[in-house]
Design an enzyme around this catalytic site. Structure first.
Site, PDB file in Angstrom:
ATOM      1  N   ASP A   1       0.832  -1.206   0.000  1.00 18.57           N
ATOM      2  CA  ASP A   1       0.000   0.000   0.000  1.00 18.57           C
ATOM      3  C   ASP A   1       0.867   1.256   0.000  1.00 18.57           C
ATOM      4  O   ASP A   1       2.023   1.238   0.410  1.00 18.57           O
ATOM      5  CB  ASP A   1      -0.925   0.021   1.217  1.00 18.57           C
ATOM      6  CG  ASP A   1      -0.154   0.060   2.528  1.00 18.57           C
ATOM      7  OD1 ASP A   1       0.836  -0.683   2.637  1.00 18.57           O
ATOM      8  OD2 ASP A   1      -0.535   0.818   3.439  1.00 18.57           O
ATOM      9  N   GLU A   2       0.277   2.344  -0.449  1.00 19.96           N
ATOM     10  CA  GLU A   2       0.812   3.706  -0.301  1.00 19.96           C
ATOM     11  C   GLU A   2       2.270   3.851  -0.761  1.00 19.96           C
ATOM     12  O   GLU A   2       3.094   4.434  -0.055  1.00 19.96           O
ATOM     13  CB  GLU A   2       0.658   4.169   1.157  1.00 19.96           C
ATOM     14  CG  GLU A   2      -0.793   4.247   1.592  1.00 19.96           C
ATOM     15  CD  GLU A   2      -0.961   4.778   3.003  1.00 19.96           C
ATOM     16  OE1 GLU A   2      -1.836   5.634   3.191  1.00 19.96           O
ATOM     17  OE2 GLU A   2      -0.228   4.341   3.910  1.00 19.96           O
ATOM     18  N   ILE A   3       2.578   3.325  -1.927  1.00 12.84           N
ATOM     19  CA  ILE A   3       3.918   3.505  -2.453  1.00 12.84           C
ATOM     20  C   ILE A   3       4.206   5.008  -2.574  1.00 12.84           C
ATOM     21  O   ILE A   3       3.331   5.805  -2.912  1.00 12.84           O
ATOM     22  CB  ILE A   3       4.078   2.790  -3.817  1.00 12.84           C
ATOM     23  CG1 ILE A   3       5.558   2.619  -4.153  1.00 12.84           C
ATOM     24  CG2 ILE A   3       3.314   3.499  -4.917  1.00 12.84           C
ATOM     25  CD1 ILE A   3       5.831   1.618  -5.245  1.00 12.84           C
TER      26      ILE A   3
END
Length: 611
Positions: A330-332
């Site tokens: 998630d949330e690179i």
């Protein structure tokens, strides 16, 4: 004193909620049983038994005899905890027989949780195909017991046929933002057992700390808050064994490539971590490098990064025995990657113009490098689990059968919620399973206000950790959400007026949901009150979903007295569970059915009758 159990012949009572014709949910006598069984009958007789004197016989030729014997001991202790006399050893009920008819699978994910429970004037029989079903049945039996000093009630004998509607019913527990001691994790597992929840998603590490011993990179423990805030191998094995004894799976999450600041504490891994603690591109703050401090993103373009991280994943894939391993995803941190020559020189060429983040050229470069990284670090022999971002936002394809966990809800631009987007991928042959953790419903840690002292700086204006999904989720809200049936809320609509349409596609791909308890403002001191009994509301919504054709039509007047009785049991077992109403409401009317309330729901203007 003895214990009274409401334990032959009665009209079949189906565990069904308000139908389209307005028929009411069948009441459970004296507000017993949480979660509600799928089908049950009840009668009008009282019987007594002593938890000390009753003979519990276990027949489990191909089941787990030891686990059931320990469960029988817990059953006795739980019955005694509600105020029964341990000195009494006689009663009408002299025999409880627990029979496991089948052979337990090696993989708990394949275990059958169904059971039947029948009572007579002298005995109780619990029958299940697998051990885990018998464990669920023993928990139900414990909830049919009340202290004799309470007002008498008539409801026996019982006949219960029960099974879960969803196979994945979990709690996601964050032990990185604030360390949670093993004792509290074990207590959480006890609460899960009581509510028939069956998956502990252990978000064990994050950017903030790495609180577990690594034999591959021993210096990772330097990223723990202290030497007293580290889980040893023995601690992890203790949690896994304790959970398995209660029919609960432990699925670990080691999130990469984002959320990896803590990995920079290892000398061997530090070269592959970009933007630790933020400050990318000459900025002096974590924002906009990452959503919250500290930052850190694996350089997925570096060909040496994946082998280094893969070695760590391989270590923990061996330590954690479940068939599922959560890879994060998630949330690179696009801003970090875009501002880091270590990434851009490899992806776009040294000295070449770097496309702006979000453009097709940028997304193509990101997806290409991310795909190679994801394929390389995935552990062999495990089903991989990911947050939605990797397949929805980042263009990566993961193997069919992978589990995609939803955490966002609606997208204004696409007019589709994230769950629908994954169903759309499945319609094109992706073959993903889905676990719902929609932040508008299942994030139970919210409600304490902002924790980022940003004074209006950053996404959301006055602190994104105060707006949106971090608002407090009432038990009614989580109770009326069904992953397959409910319309999804609009995260980006702060007025709460945007609802997406009903889900379309093969809804059987949605295998369940999790309540999340993120750790920014959660520690051992407030874990119980944040989780319980609201996590129990999630538990019934998932276990008993088939009983409620329309989840929005659930009757709070029927449910709350049962939930209060269940809370009594949690308190008796040592939980610091939140209270819902003044004690006066336990025997008086504290609510009224207003105009427009469905006429078939018959509880709105009645005083509750408790156990």
């Amino acid at each position: 004193m003895k214990v009274t159990t409401v334990l032959a012949t009665a009209a079949l009572v189906m565990g069904v909620s308000a139908q389209s014709n307005g028929s009411p949910l069948a009441p459970v006598p004296n507000n017993l049983l949480w979660p509600r069984p799928q089908k049950f009958t009840s009668g009008t007789s009282d019987h007594t038994f002593s938890p000390v004197g009753v003979d519990i016989t276990i027949v489990a030729v191909n089941g787990n005899q030891g686990a059931l014997e320990r469960a029988a001991d817990r059953f006795r202790a739980n019955v005694l905890s509600v105020g029964c006399d341990a000195q009494s050893n006689t009663g009408d009920i002299s025999q409880v027989t627990v029979t496991v008819t089948g052979t337990d699978p090696k993989d708990l994910a394949q275990a059958d949780e169904s059971y039947t429970l029948n009572t007579s004037a002298s005995g109780v029989t619990i029958t299940a195909n697998h051990t885990v079903g018998a464990l669920r049945g023993l928990e139900t039996l414990a909830q049919l017991v009340k202290p004799v000093q309470k007002l008498p009630f008539h409801a026996g004998p019982w006949s219960i046929t029960d099974k879960p509607s969803y196979s994945w019913r979990g709690i996601s527990l964050d032990t990185s933002r604030n360390y949670i001691p093993v004792s509290s994790i074990l207590r959480t597992l006890d609460g899960m057992s009581a509510t028939k929840l069956n998956v502990l998603h252990w978000h064990i590490v994050d950017a903030t700390s790495f609180p577990v011993v690594s034999k591959t990179y021993p210096d990772l423990s330097n990223a723990a808050y202290s030497k007293l805030s580290i889980y040893s191998y023995a601690d992890v094995q203790n949690v896994i064994a304790y959970a398995a004894d209660r029919g609960i799976r432990v699925v670990p999450e080691f999130d990469t490539p984002a959320h990896t600041n803590a990995l920079s504490f290892s000398k061997a891994l530090a070269p592959y971590i970009l933007c630790p603690n933020g400050g990318a591109g000459g900025t002096t703050s974590f924002w906009p490098t990452c959503p919250e401090p500290p930052c850190g993103n694996v350089n997925i373009a570096d060909p040496n990064a994946a082998p280094a991280i893969s070695a760590l994943v391989k270590e923990y894939a061996a330590l954690f025995t479940d068939s599922v391993f959560h890879m994060g995803g998630d949330e690179i941190e696009n801003f970090c990657l875009n501002q880091s020559p270590q990434f851009t020189d490899i992806v776009f060429g040294k000295g070449a113009a770097v496309p702006a983040t979000g453009t097709p050229a940028w997304q193509k470069g990101l997806a290409s490098s991310y795909q190679k990284y994801a394929d390389a670090v995935r552990p062999a022999g495990k089903t991989a689990m990911y947050w939605e971002d990797i397949v929805i936002n980042d263009g990566v394809t993961v193997p069919a059968g992978s589990i995609i966990q939803i955490w966002n809800s609606w997208d204004n631009a696409a007019q589709k919620n994230s769950l629908q987007k994954v169903l759309d991928l499945n319609s094109k042959g992706a073959g993903y399973k889905i676990v719902d953790t929609n932040n508008d419903y299942y994030y139970l840690d919210g409600g304490s206000g902002a924790w980022l002292t940003d004074r209006g700086f950053g996404p959301g204006g006055d602190s994104w950790k105060e707006d949106y999904w971090t608002k407090y989720k009432t038990w009614e809200r989580v109770y009326t959400h069904d992953p397959r049936k409910s319309r999804q809320e609009n995260t980006t609509d702060t007025d709460g007026t945007g609802l997406a349409g009903p889900l379309v596609g093969d809804l059987s791909a949605i295998i369940g949901a999790e309540a999340a308890i993120w750790g920014e403002r959660i520690s051992d001191s407030n874990l119980d009150v944040k989780l319980w009994p609201r996590a129990a509301a999630v538990a019934e919504a998932l276990w008993s979903a088939d009983a409620f054709p329309d989840p929005t039509a659930k009757d709070f007047f029927e449910a709350l007295p049962r939930l209060e009785v269940f809370r009594d049991r949690l308190i008796a077992r040592g939980f610091g569970a939140e209270t819902f109403q003044p004690a006066w409401c336990r025997s008086n009317q504290c609510g009224a059915a207003f105009s427009g309330y469905p006429a078939g729901l018959a509880y709105g203007n009645q005083k509750p009758e408790f156990w």
